[in-house]
Enzyme design. Structure first.
Site, PDB file in Angstrom:
ATOM      1  CE1 TYR A 154      43.060  41.765  48.430  1.00 43.98           C
ATOM      2  CE2 TYR A 154      42.222  39.519  48.311  1.00 43.98           C
ATOM      3  CZ  TYR A 154      42.123  40.847  47.962  1.00 43.98           C
ATOM      4  OH  TYR A 154      41.093  41.267  47.158  1.00 43.98           O
ATOM      5  CE  LYS A 161      37.521  40.852  46.453  1.00 45.50           C
ATOM      6  NZ  LYS A 161      36.401  41.471  45.694  1.00 45.50           N
TER       7      LYS A 161
END
Length: 255
Positions: A154, A161
């Site tokens: 990720y 995020k």
């Protein structure tokens, strides 16, 4: 009477029927809301086509969250369909492949900046652009993926995020006096088009259902959509700055 009866909502991020945002828009309409969608560029025709598959065809307005012109024109574009907004759904995220899939150390700032602008700063941009339409009691809901951890592959989207989640808290602080709530839903891995574009995404989803006390279906966006709908409703009048996990309980389990 539906949970969102009479609500006027703006929903971003509807691209395919597999999009979490599509299920949010569908469920919102089923619960009595009127929905306006956003899209831009080559995606516009796709969103317009998908809008016809909703229970009620939703209008689509132009919005590229990196365009000052689009952001400045958004309120007037929405006014062509409704005079106010009771809720806004942020379901926008993008990161170049060069900052994903194990490229954390080699990622370059221009590509990282793109990920941060589209995936985090855009929450502030969208909130400010819609602020003239937001009524007291309105709700802004965004979609995140638990940023407390360093997930496999990720990489800089995880950092984005984390910034996204912090942005939501500051927006909750600054919009609260106007009676506007800002909350996030942290969903478990769902096989959307966006998820499939992450190199090695199967490393994140692998074993998720085994770690979840409730089990987890990576093809079912309905639980996430229901949480978003609940936060858009009047049933959480004193909740803001919160992250609601819809992941089968994985976030609460140890290794």
């Amino acid at each position: 009477m539906g949970l969102l009866d009479g609500k006027k909502l703006l929903v971003t991020g509807v691209l395919t029927e597999g999009s979490i945002a599509f299920h949010v828009a569908r469920l919102a309409q089923e619960q009595g809301a009127e929905v306006v969608l956003t899209s831009f560029g080559r995606q516009m025709r796709l969103t317009q086509a998908i809008a016809r598959r909703l229970p009620v065809e939703a209008p689509v307005v132009q919005l590229d969250v990196t365009s000052e012109d689009d952001l400045g024109a958004l309120a007037d574009a929405v006014r062509a369909h409704t005079d106010h907004l009771d809720g806004v759904v942020h379901s926008i995220g993008f990161a170049p492949q060069s900052v994903l899939g194990g490229n954390f150390l080699s990622a370059q700032w221009p590509d990282v900046a793109t990920a941060l602008e589209i995936s985090a700063y855009s929450l502030k941009s969208l909130a400010v652009a819609t602020q003239p339409l937001l009524v007291r009691g309105a709700s802004i809901v965004g979609l995140t993926f638990d940023a407390r951890y360093a997930w496999p592959v990720y990489d800089w989207m995880g950092v984005a995020k984390a910034a996204f989640e912090a942005t939501a808290r500051y927006l909750a602080r600054d919009l609260g006096p106007q009676g506007v709530r800002v909350n996030l839903v942290s969903a478990g891995p769902i096989r959307t088009t966006a998820a499939k574009s992450i190199p090695g995404f199967e490393e994140i989803e692998g074993g998720w259902s085994d770690r979840s006390p409730l089990g987890w279906d990576m093809t079912d966006a309905e639980p996430t959509a229901r949480a978003v709908a609940a936060l858009l409703s009047d049933w959480f009048p004193a909740t803001t700055g919160e992250i609601v996990h819809v992941d089968g309980g994985v976030h609460a389990m140890g290794l």
